[in-house]
Design an enzyme around this catalytic site. Structure first.
Site, mmCIF file in Angstrom:
data_model
loop_
_atom_site.group_PDB
_atom_site.id
_atom_site.type_symbol
_atom_site.label_atom_id
_atom_site.label_comp_id
_atom_site.label_asym_id
_atom_site.label_seq_id
_atom_site.Cartn_x
_atom_site.Cartn_y
_atom_site.Cartn_z
ATOM 1 N N ARG A 158 33.833 17.664 69.228
ATOM 2 C CA ARG A 158 34.019 19.134 68.652
ATOM 3 C C ARG A 158 33.121 20.348 70.084
ATOM 4 O O ARG A 158 33.263 21.054 69.262
ATOM 5 C CB ARG A 158 33.274 19.288 67.770
ATOM 6 C CG ARG A 158 32.346 18.801 66.806
ATOM 7 C CD ARG A 158 31.872 19.382 65.980
ATOM 8 N NE ARG A 158 30.806 18.547 64.941
ATOM 9 C CZ ARG A 158 30.872 18.850 64.124
ATOM 10 N NH1 ARG A 158 30.948 20.100 63.154
ATOM 11 N NH2 ARG A 158 29.141 18.631 63.965
ATOM 12 N N ASP B 67 22.754 8.670 69.487
ATOM 13 C CA ASP B 67 23.537 9.258 70.009
ATOM 14 C C ASP B 67 22.889 11.418 69.909
ATOM 15 O O ASP B 67 22.783 11.995 70.257
ATOM 16 C CB ASP B 67 25.057 9.904 70.026
ATOM 17 C CG ASP B 67 25.220 9.655 68.691
ATOM 18 O OD1 ASP B 67 24.663 8.603 67.891
ATOM 19 O OD2 ASP B 67 25.738 10.432 67.814
HETATM 20 P P1 AMP Z 1 26.940 14.051 64.912
HETATM 21 O O1 AMP Z 1 27.159 13.741 63.181
HETATM 22 O O2 AMP Z 1 26.972 15.475 64.112
HETATM 23 O O3 AMP Z 1 26.169 13.750 65.543
HETATM 24 O O4 AMP Z 1 28.066 13.756 65.318
HETATM 25 C C1 AMP Z 1 28.289 11.840 65.799
HETATM 26 C C2 AMP Z 1 29.779 11.929 66.387
HETATM 27 O O5 AMP Z 1 31.844 12.497 64.896
HETATM 28 C C3 AMP Z 1 30.332 12.942 67.404
HETATM 29 O O6 AMP Z 1 30.592 12.297 68.970
HETATM 30 C C4 AMP Z 1 30.802 14.136 67.645
HETATM 31 O O7 AMP Z 1 31.560 15.048 68.056
HETATM 32 C C5 AMP Z 1 31.506 13.767 66.580
HETATM 33 N N1 AMP Z 1 32.549 13.912 64.981
HETATM 34 C C6 AMP Z 1 31.446 15.044 64.327
HETATM 35 N N2 AMP Z 1 32.137 15.905 63.530
HETATM 36 C C7 AMP Z 1 33.595 15.906 63.954
HETATM 37 C C8 AMP Z 1 34.636 17.225 63.907
HETATM 38 N N3 AMP Z 1 34.578 17.970 62.903
HETATM 39 N N4 AMP Z 1 35.858 17.131 64.989
HETATM 40 C C9 AMP Z 1 34.963 15.909 65.895
HETATM 41 N N5 AMP Z 1 34.668 15.098 66.049
HETATM 42 C C10 AMP Z 1 33.134 15.298 65.284
HETATM 43 MG MG MG Z 2 25.433 14.185 67.568
#
Ligand code: AMP
Ligand code: MG
EC number: 2.7.7.-
Length: 487
Positions: free
Chosen positions: A93, A252
């Protein structure tokens, strides 16, 4: 000072090619408007702060228009999430809009978070909500002001775009800046997909752009890994010394620059609590406050595994062994300064541990304790702080040790002591309830509280007249806020 259309781009990551990222255009937000901008971050791009108020600013960072030289790309990476390997993640995103370089010659990645779906969105909608965008903005700028390395935030753009989480919310975008958006997970992706050529290209890219001095070393990749270990040890030491809980230390979310990166359900401690878990979906407390120290090492081991094609296992192991002692030394150094000490003694670690145990047992406010400790002489300060502790005998015993230690430390006036201690002990931190107040107002269209809080947090060490309400312990409702992990 530059106008918005005068930014200079040099998109080095995009030039690595399609194995590393995919071209995607931002999906615009409805009725984009400025929620808040950081003048300090604007200055990093040589931008005149006044441009933040212009309609074109909200259109640019709300995904409506782009510079001709920008090359928006969604990056691919993978990573270990809560200890398990996820083979493919990536910018689901967010988009790397491009790399801008400023008059000082620094490169800054412009990354637009909440910019819509990408090939890596998996089940997600590609959006970010206003609440989490405000939290990321405030945290990155507040950490920076505290002297804790972090990605930066240029602005938050709000909108009318509906986004579904537990309930209907509004979409927003945050423009994040960092010298690099490369994560440990980038290296893991090419390692586990067995793409040694691309992995070597990535390593060369990081070495050339971010660790050029390692080129001089006999083993440049090993020297680079060592730097990453050192920077992460220093970063985690700062988190622990200042009570910052990241909440989602997946690989990540770990930057190869050793900066705080990817904000989710983070929190600053109010009451000191070593076992604090800010992420309420972290049932086992993997990322609890005190676990951040060993997890920092665990994450570096995951990176080390991905670097085995370039560096011998023995050398990697030896370098990983530097993490804990470096962490300890950095942490103790910071805590000595927080206690007003200028010299080092063998028992200082014990002095810190005893204090933290007492604070833990009595639920003492972590930030305000150190601030008040510097308000007056050691004897007067401990006499006044005593009331905050339940175990009075325990505290008195500690206070005697502390006063004796301060006396051995050297002769200085109360004024010198106050100045020195207040320069390292903030008065204002981003407490969850302060963020929540600002978010509640912003969700009803009033952005003044977000802006005021951002201002206050940009000068955390100085007393700001009229801002006393930002330097208080949380009210009861604000003590145990559950911060939603959906963002
Ligand atoms: P995060 O927990 O924010 O570090 O995200 C983990 C993964 O999920 C990453 O690849 C983000 O880009 C993806 N991600 C989190 N929220 C969304 C969303 N609303 N739409 C698409 N991808 C998401
Ligand atoms: Mg992340």
């Amino acid at each position: 000072m530059k106008a918005l259309d005068e930014l200079t781009f040099d998109n080095r990551f995009a030039r690595l090619g399609d194995a590393f990222s995919t071209h995607v255009l931002p999906e615009p937000l409805d009725a984009p408007r400025l929620v808040v901008a950081s003048n300090a971050a604007m200055a990093l791009l040589d931008l005149d702060p006044a441009v933040a108020e212009t309609p074109v600013f909200a259109e640019l960072f709300g995904g409506h228009t782009l510079w001709a030289e920008a090359e928006p790309r969604a990056m691919v990476y993978s990573g270990h999430q809560f200890g398990g390997y996820t083979p493919q993640l990536g910018d689901g995103r967010g988009l790397l809009l491009g790399e801008v370089y400023n008059e000082a010659g620094e490169h800054w990645d412009l990354h637009l978070k909440g910019a819509g779906m990408t090939p890596y969105s998996r089940m997600g909608d590609g959006r970010a909500v206003l609440r989490s965008s405000i939290r990321e903005f405030l945290a990155s700028e507040a950490l920076h002001a505290l002297g804790i390395p972090s990605s930066r935030a240029l602005c938050v753009i709000g909108s009318d775009t509906p986004v579904w989480r537990e309930k209907q919310e509004r979409g927003a975008m945050v423009l994040r800046m960092a010298p690099s958006h490369i994560r440990f997970g980038h290296f893991e992706y090419f390692y586990y997909t067995k793409k040694p050529e691309q992995q070597a290209l990535l390593a060369e890219h990081v070495l050339n752009l971010h660790y050029p001095e390692c080129r001089e070393q006999p083993e440049p990749y090993l020297a680079m890994f060592r730097e990453i270990v050192e920077r992460n040890a220093e970063l985690v030491a700062k988190w622990q010394a200042y009570g910052f809980c990241h909440g989602v230390m997946n690989t990540d979310n770990m930057s190869i620059l050793g900066i705080t990166f990817d904000f989710g359900p983070f929190a600053f401690l109010d009451d000191f609590d070593a076992h604090f878990i800010c992420n309420h979906s972290d049932h086992e407390g993997r990322y609890s406050f005190s676990n951040q120290v060993p997890i920092g090492q665990w994450n570096l081991s995951a990176l080390a595994q991905a670097l085995t094609p370039f560096i011998s296992v023995d050398a990697l192991k030896e370098t990983l062994g530097l993490y804990l002692p470096l962490y300890q030394a950095n942490y103790l150094d910071l805590m000595r300064r927080r206690m007003g000490l200028t010299t080092a003694e063998d028992d200082d670690q014990k002095l810190v541990e005893r204090l933290l145990q007492l604070m833990q047992n009595s639920g003492v406010d972590y930030t305000l304790f150190f601030r008040r400790l510097g308000d007056e002489s050691a004897a007067l300060a401990v006499a006044r702080l005593r009331d905050d502790f339940v175990d009075l005998a325990g505290f008195d015993a500690w206070a005697e040790l502390y006063k004796a230690r301060v006396a051995r430390d050297g002769e200085y006036s109360e004024e010198q002591r106050r100045k020195r201690m207040h320069a390292v002990n903030p008065l204002y931190i981003l407490r969850n309830y302060l963020a929540q107040n600002a978010i509640t107002a912003a969700e009803s269209g009033d952005y003044s509280e977000v802006r005021r809080l951002h201002e206050v947090l940009s000068k955390p060490f100085g007393e700001q007249p009229g801002m006393e309400q930002y330097a208080q312990r949380p009210p009861d409702w604000g003590k145990h806020l559950e911060i939603s992990c959906s963002s």
